[in-house]
Design a protein around this motif. Structure first.
Motif, mmCIF file in Angstrom:
data_model
loop_
_atom_site.group_PDB
_atom_site.id
_atom_site.type_symbol
_atom_site.label_atom_id
_atom_site.label_comp_id
_atom_site.label_asym_id
_atom_site.label_seq_id
_atom_site.Cartn_x
_atom_site.Cartn_y
_atom_site.Cartn_z
ATOM 1 N N LEU A 334 0.830 -1.206 0.000
ATOM 2 C CA LEU A 334 0.000 0.000 0.000
ATOM 3 C C LEU A 334 0.867 1.260 0.000
ATOM 4 O O LEU A 334 0.583 2.221 -0.726
ATOM 5 N N VAL A 335 1.923 1.270 0.808
ATOM 6 C CA VAL A 335 2.802 2.443 0.855
ATOM 7 C C VAL A 335 3.489 2.638 -0.491
ATOM 8 O O VAL A 335 3.619 3.768 -0.994
ATOM 9 N N ALA A 336 3.966 1.538 -1.075
ATOM 10 C CA ALA A 336 4.637 1.633 -2.375
ATOM 11 C C ALA A 336 3.697 2.173 -3.452
ATOM 12 O O ALA A 336 4.135 2.875 -4.374
ATOM 13 N N ALA A 337 2.413 1.873 -3.333
ATOM 14 C CA ALA A 337 1.429 2.360 -4.303
ATOM 15 C C ALA A 337 0.992 3.790 -4.004
ATOM 16 O O ALA A 337 0.176 4.355 -4.755
ATOM 17 N N GLY A 338 1.491 4.364 -2.902
ATOM 18 C CA GLY A 338 1.112 5.731 -2.543
ATOM 19 C C GLY A 338 -0.226 5.845 -1.862
ATOM 20 O O GLY A 338 -0.756 6.946 -1.701
#
Length: 717
Positions: A334-338
């Motif tokens: 989720l963090v990597a996807a922003g």
């Protein structure tokens, strides 16, 4: 009752348990006992003195014979402390003059002269080849005869021993306190907890065991008794398996699993089965310790117990035969996807991880909407986060302005410093977070009634972790600050080698206000402005000591950083015994180099590092001196560690801890009560909550007392 357990009570609570003997006229014996105790910096409380005075003299004498060795060990007075220069701190020569004297002495010995010549051919003067260097030239009695008797001072340390309950009751209370502690304790206390858990297995148990390492120790006892294990994660079971194999319960180091009894295997697999049956998502935790689970599976033989099919899934995940995405991998995706709002929503299921991740989420938030989602998630779940995590994050927020470098210390006390390159967080957001955390802590803290605090304890740091902090007399948590009341500062190291020749070197860095080097004291620099070194000792088959004394009125420095270097031989975890401490003396008190009643702090030297940095002394803007606890170590080199070689890294670590803001008793006192009574020796009619460096006499019955020995009990769950 084991004498070792009685010693644990005395050394950790400063109470003398089991005072229940035949009546008699023991007043004279009790006063003699008190007088001998005072010679090593201890004293009987008025209540304890009165009780002993009413008992048979034989009982009092027997008690004194048992207790005196304990308090002497607490102060480090159980061994003889010799010095190379027997008149120390007087008549310490210049370093070069001393080496020249040793060299001339060696030239008169044919074998020594040949060894010296061989070294000089290589361009090296080997000090160890000089017969007069590094070895005591006199015995302890000769050294003692060269010193005048210590002059008593009102500033000498007096540690009061109070009246305890029965040994059984005191041991049970100590067990409950350690087992139920909300913060992790160090390796020494873990070993103590393990012994107490076995002894107290049939007695009262804590209502909750928040710390996972502590839970593993209690589970070992429950497993032996055939009781259900306290486990709500698969990692709880893994920790217990490590403990059963005498491995690392913290899971920092690999454990070589032993063959386990069928009863133990059944208990472990049954607990695993229950955890996964109730919460299948816990399979996601297996990946964090995949290799350990694979090795453990070879010892547990889960195929022999088909009734526990859910337990078998753990090992299938470890072997890669079944997919179980970890919570961490879902979060990272989720963090990597922003999707920061999505990450905050996911973390509602793990409130502790949410709070530990809040800085990262706020830094990476791209909009006010995302920041609001993160803050809202924290506000709605804060009630489910442990008090220790809340306090740790609160301390982190106080150091989030980027003005100081970041200091990291692992569970073994290994320290390192990095510049703070993180993106800043809006001050309003930080303020809102602080208010949320303060409000939750205030809600959890019990009403103290009348709160009385000794001013000296305001700057003692809250013990958010006991890892890497060795036990001892007068030891405070990392970041704690205390006044230095004395004109002459003397610190010391003692060590006794176990199996091979071992050389520890006591040294000190003298730094200016910019933490630039002013001078140093070590075996290569025996004298400096205001300070002298007692002389280098290079082996310790019977034990050895080194000292450094500084006249604080003459020291031209802002900071003094003592350190202990392992120059050669066994490390801190390998020697038979080693400890560090410091003493304070007023004016010209004279006395021996080591006088136990002048000792303000003495702690064991332990840890895998080869350079120990116990504390730092600082000159305040008022001109007064303070001491701040570091509890850090450097990895160092396998051999030849010296202050000249590690001064840059040691200075950086000391400065980082000095600049860091720590949550203190003063912070917690502000949450406990709006009105605080400062203690100055006054008496009280009603029970109070007292926080201080020592328990005062005469507090009303029902008072609650917190001292450094039980300060962790203030940390809310």
């Amino acid at each position: 009752m084991s004498w070792d357990l009685e010693e644990l009570v005395i050394s950790r609570t400063l109470r003398l348990p089991g005072i229940d003997g035949p009546a008699g006229a023991g007043e004279t014996a009790a006063r003699q006992f008190d007088a001998v105790l005072m010679s090593v910096g201890f004293k009987l409380s008025g209540e304890l003195l009165a009780v002993l005075s009413g008992l048979a003299p034989e009982f009092v004498i027997d008690t004194a014979v048992r207790v005196l060795p304990i308090v002497r060990r607490m102060a480090g007075a159980h061994v003889e402390h010799n010095v190379y220069f027997k008149n120390f701190p007087a008549n310490v020569p210049d370093t070069v003059e001393f080496w020249a004297e040793c060299l001339l002495d060696a030239l008169g010995d044919e074998l020594a002269a040949a060894a010296v010549a061989e070294g000089l051919e290589q361009g090296v003067l080997n000090l160890l080849a000089l017969p007069k260097y590094g070895r005591y030239q006199h015995d302890h009695a000769e050294m003692a005869a060269a010193h005048d008797e210590l002059i008593e001072s009102a500033g000498d340390r007096v540690t009061v021993l109070g009246l305890g309950r029965s040994v059984e009751d005191e041991v049970s209370a100590l067990y409950l306190s350690l087992a139920g502690r909300t913060t992790p304790v160090g390796a020494e206390d873990l070993a103590v907890l393990r012994e107490l858990a076995l002894y107290c297995a049939q007695g009262p148990q804590p209502d909750s065991i928040p710390v996972r390492e502590h839970r593993a120790i209690i589970n070992e006892v429950r497993l032996a008794a055939g009781e259900k294990l306290l486990a709500d994660t698969v990692t709880d079971v893994l920790r217990l398996a490590c403990l059963l194999s005498e491995g690392d319960v913290s899971l920092l180091r690999p454990t070589r699993f032993r063959s386990l009894s069928r009863r133990s295997r059944r208990g472990l697999l049954a607990a695993l089965d229950t955890v996964i049956a109730e919460q299948p998502a816990k399979l996601g935790d297996v990946a964090a310790h995949r290799e350990a689970w694979k090795r453990l599976g070879e010892r547990l033989h889960p195929h022999e117990f088909p009734q526990w099919e859910h337990a078998a899934l753990v090992f299938a995940v470890a072997r890669g035969e079944r997919r179980a995405p970890s919570f961490a991998s879902r979060l990272e995706a989720l963090v990597a996807a922003g999707d920061i709002a999505g990450a905050a929503e996911l973390l509602r299921m793990a409130p502790g991880l949410l709070l530990r991740s809040v800085d990262r989420l706020l830094r990476t938030s791209g909009s006010d909407t995302e920041r609001e989602a993160v803050l809202a998630a924290v506000e709605s779940t804060i009630g489910a986060v442990s008090g220790r995590v809340i306090l740790s994050v609160r301390e982190h927020l106080d150091n989030r302005d980027g003005r100081a470098p970041r200091v990291f210390a692992n569970r073994m006390g290994r320290g390192r410093v990095l510049p703070d390159t993180r993106e800043p967080i809006d001050a309003n957001v930080l303020g809102r977070l602080r208010r949320v955390l303060d409000a939750e802590l205030r809600r959890r803290l019990p009403s103290p009634g009348v709160l009385v605090i000794d001013p000296d304890v305001f700057d003692v740091a809250l013990p958010l972790s006991g890892k890497a902090i060795a036990g001892g007399l007068g030891v405070l948590p990392r970041g704690s600050v205390a006044p230095v009341r004395g004109e002459r500062l003397r610190f010391f190291v003692y060590w006794r080698q176990l199996a091979e020749r071992t050389d520890f070197d006591l040294s000190a860095l003298l730094l200016d206000e910019d933490y630039e080097l002013v001078d140093w004291l070590s075996y290569t620099s025996l004298t400096a402005v205001g300070g002298v070194h007692s002389g280098d000792i290079t082996e310790a088959p019977e034990g050895a000591s080194e000292f450094i004394e500084l006249d604080l009125s003459k020291v031209d420095a802002h900071a003094i950083v003592p350190q202990v270097n392992v120059f050669s031989g066994e490390g801190f975890d390998e020697v038979a015994e080693s400890f560090f401490g410091f003493m304070l003396r007023d004016g010209d008190q004279r006395g021996l180099p080591y006088e136990p009643r002048t000792v303000r702090m003495k702690s064991e030297l332990r840890g895998p590092g080869r350079v120990a940095l116990p504390l730092v002394f600082l000159r305040a803007s008022s001109g007064e001196w303070l001491v701040k606890w570091l509890h850090l170590n450097l990895a160092g080199e396998p051999e030849f560690n010296a202050v000249e070689n590690n001064r840059v890294s040691a200075t950086a670590l000391a400065r980082a801890v000095v600049d860091r803001r720590y949550l203190t008793v003063g912070y917690l006192a502000g949450l406990l009560a709006d009105d605080v009574t400062l203690w100055d020796g006054q008496t009280f009619e009603q029970p109070v909550t007292f926080i201080g460096m020592e328990r005062p006499e005469g507090l009303p019955a029902g008072s609650r007392v917190f001292t450094p020995e039980n300060l962790g009990d203030l940390i809310p769950e």
